[in-house]
Design an enzyme around this catalytic site. Structure first.
Site, PDB file in Angstrom:
ATOM      1  N   ASP A 197     -59.714  80.921  26.350  1.00 42.22           N
ATOM      2  CA  ASP A 197     -60.126  82.423  27.199  1.00 42.22           C
ATOM      3  C   ASP A 197     -59.981  82.447  28.321  1.00 42.22           C
ATOM      4  OD1 ASP A 197     -61.390  84.614  27.871  1.00 42.22           O
ATOM      5  OD2 ASP A 197     -63.065  84.577  26.721  1.00 42.22           O
ATOM      6  N   LYS A 252     -59.135  91.295  32.935  1.00 35.33           N
ATOM      7  CA  LYS A 252     -59.316  91.408  34.472  1.00 35.33           C
ATOM      8  C   LYS A 252     -58.043  91.596  34.980  1.00 35.33           C
ATOM      9  CE  LYS A 252     -63.699  88.836  33.985  1.00 35.33           C
ATOM     10  NZ  LYS A 252     -64.793  89.863  33.985  1.00 35.33           N
ATOM     11  N   TYR A 256     -68.925  82.687  27.406  1.00 32.68           N
ATOM     12  CA  TYR A 256     -68.903  83.994  27.107  1.00 32.68           C
ATOM     13  C   TYR A 256     -67.695  84.520  26.737  1.00 32.68           C
ATOM     14  CZ  TYR A 256     -69.677  88.897  27.274  1.00 32.68           C
ATOM     15  OH  TYR A 256     -69.818  90.339  26.957  1.00 32.68           O
TER      16      TYR A 256
END
Ligand code: PMP
Length: 433
Positions: free
Chosen positions: A237, A265, A142
């Site tokens: 990523d 994050k 994702y």
């Protein structure tokens, strides 16, 4: 009715499923979500005053746990000097320098506000810099909810991506090629079939969004080699793995240097900040230096920069040693409890990210991750919740350990897990799937 359920009922009137991001709605496990009143260290306190050990930690953002005093202090102090400037400031420079120091592959970077934006912008840059249209991504990875990246593979075969969401025209994902995770041969095949058309290979170097799936030995180096051979860029990523699986993320842990990296994050210390960066000559293609446009009103937000910097300053070697030890204890405890209960389970762990899959197959990609018994997971999830343990509310998500978790919370969690498995078994066989 509990206060949490009353809030949920009101929330459902004003927000789809009462939430601002789908997995929070507990649809994968049933029941209604707990509304949070407070986070402190490794604890959540819900709206009814229940204390829960938090193994979600804002989906990995809170590596120091909730409301770490140094982060609260830095963010509060920044806020007193204004919440947003829409103009450059020192906090951005300090955090950018700290990121570059931790991740040498990131020679220059841009701050944005979410992981979605970071990956979307990195992909635009890769396409702009190579003048090629296609992206190779992996089934089960994702990368945020940008249109072109909401695509998956058909039945585990390398294929053209089909949209995963309504509202995404097939044309938008037509240039998104999808390969099974850990399958470098499938990537080689896609690159050969689309020679001269692939801008980038985009990968979660430690997959966390089909549950935790580590890269197989040699997988990341093979992607590096293939990208270089075919004139494509390699994008890591690291929104989830960055500053988590090592201070320098997966780049450091696996010793592979991508061309571009997306971060999120942890880099914002629990505030909305993310970044993309990489080779200087690529980043110099970004506006206003170059032709690749990208911008943001709240990008480099001073409160988020301060929270991120305060967090990064505390990420030293002893902290990672502690995370490794506590996470290992948790993974071993969960494995042993499942074995004692006679429940087939795989616990995949990389550093302080882990997942429990209820399956007897090794989990190496989306197909094997999907073999997990979701019904059993849902029962165990609720058994844990009743016992004061907040696990991720989906079988295909990661648990995150923070520096605030200690052996005491691990042991309490393992004990609760053992009881939850026993109760789940007492309810009879689960309907698999
Ligand atoms: N990439 C990865 C690897 C992620 O795990 C996530 C979010 N979980 C994103 C991108 C998207 O980040 P955000 O939710 O901040 O948009």
């Amino acid at each position: 009715m509990s206060r949490s359920d009353a809030l949920y009922a009101r929330a459902c009137e004003v927000m789809p499923a009462g939430v601002n991001s789908p997995v929070r709605a507990f649809r994968a496990v049933g029941g209604s979500p707990r509304f949070v009143a407070e986070g402190a260290g490794c604890w959540l306190v819900d709206a009814d005053g229940h204390r829960l050990v938090d193994w979600v930690c804002s989906w990995g953002a809170l590596i120091l746990g909730h409301a770490h005093p140094a982060v609260v202090e830095a963010a509060t102090e920044a806020l007193r000097r204004g919440s947003s400037y829409g103009a450059p400031h020192e906090g951005e420079v300090l955090l950018a320098e700290a990121v570059r120091e931790a991740m040498p592959a990131v020679e220059m970077l841009r701050f944005v506000s979410s992981g979605t934006e970071a990956v979307m912008s990195a992909v635009r840059l890769a396409r702009g810099a190579t003048s090629r249209p296609c992206i190779v991504k992996f089934d089960g990875c994702y990368h945020g909810h940008a249109d072109a990246l909401l695509a998956k593979a058909g039945s585990g075969v390398a294929t053209f991506g089909l949209p995963d969401s309504a509202g995404v025209p097939p044309e938008t994902t037509a240039h998104t090629l999808v390969a099974p995770y850990n399958d470098a041969e499938a990537v080689a095949m896609l690159l050969e079939r689309n020679a001269g058309r692939v801008a980038a290979i985009l990968v979660e170097p430690v997959a966390g969004n089909m549950g935790v799936v580590p890269p197989a030995d040699g997988f990341l180096p093979a992607l590096r080699r293939l990208a270089t051979e075919h004139g494509a860029l390699l994008i890591f990523d690291e929104v989830m793995s960055g500053f988590r699986v090592a201070r320098g993320g997966a780049c450091e842990r696996f010793g592979v240097r991508p061309d571009l990296v997306a971060l999120g994050k942890v880099v914002g210390g629990g505030m909305p900040a993310a970044a993309y960066g990489g080779r200087r000559n690529l980043m110099e293609q970004v506006a206003p230096l170059g032709p690749v446009y990208q911008a943001g009103t709240l990008s480099g937000n001073p409160v988020a920069m301060a929270a991120g910097l305060a967090t990064l300053r505390l990420l030293d070697a002893p902290l990672y040693e502690g995370l490794e030890r506590v996470s290992g204890r948790l993974a071993d405890g969960l494995s042993a409890a499942a074995a004692e209960a006679g429940v087939p389970a795989q616990v995949n762990r990389v550093g302080s990210m882990l997942s429990v899959f209820f399956t007897d197959r090794a989990v190496t990609d989306m197909a094997s991750a999907s073999s997990t018994d979701r019904t059993l997971f849902a029962r165990v999830f609720h058994g844990l919740l009743e016992r004061g343990v907040y696990a991720p509310p989906s079988a295909l998500e990661a648990w995150f350990v923070s520096a605030a978790h200690s052996d005491a919370e691990v042991d309490a969690t393992v004990a609760a897990f053992r009881e939850a498995l026993r109760d789940a078994a007492a309810r009879g066989p689960s309907v698999h799937g």
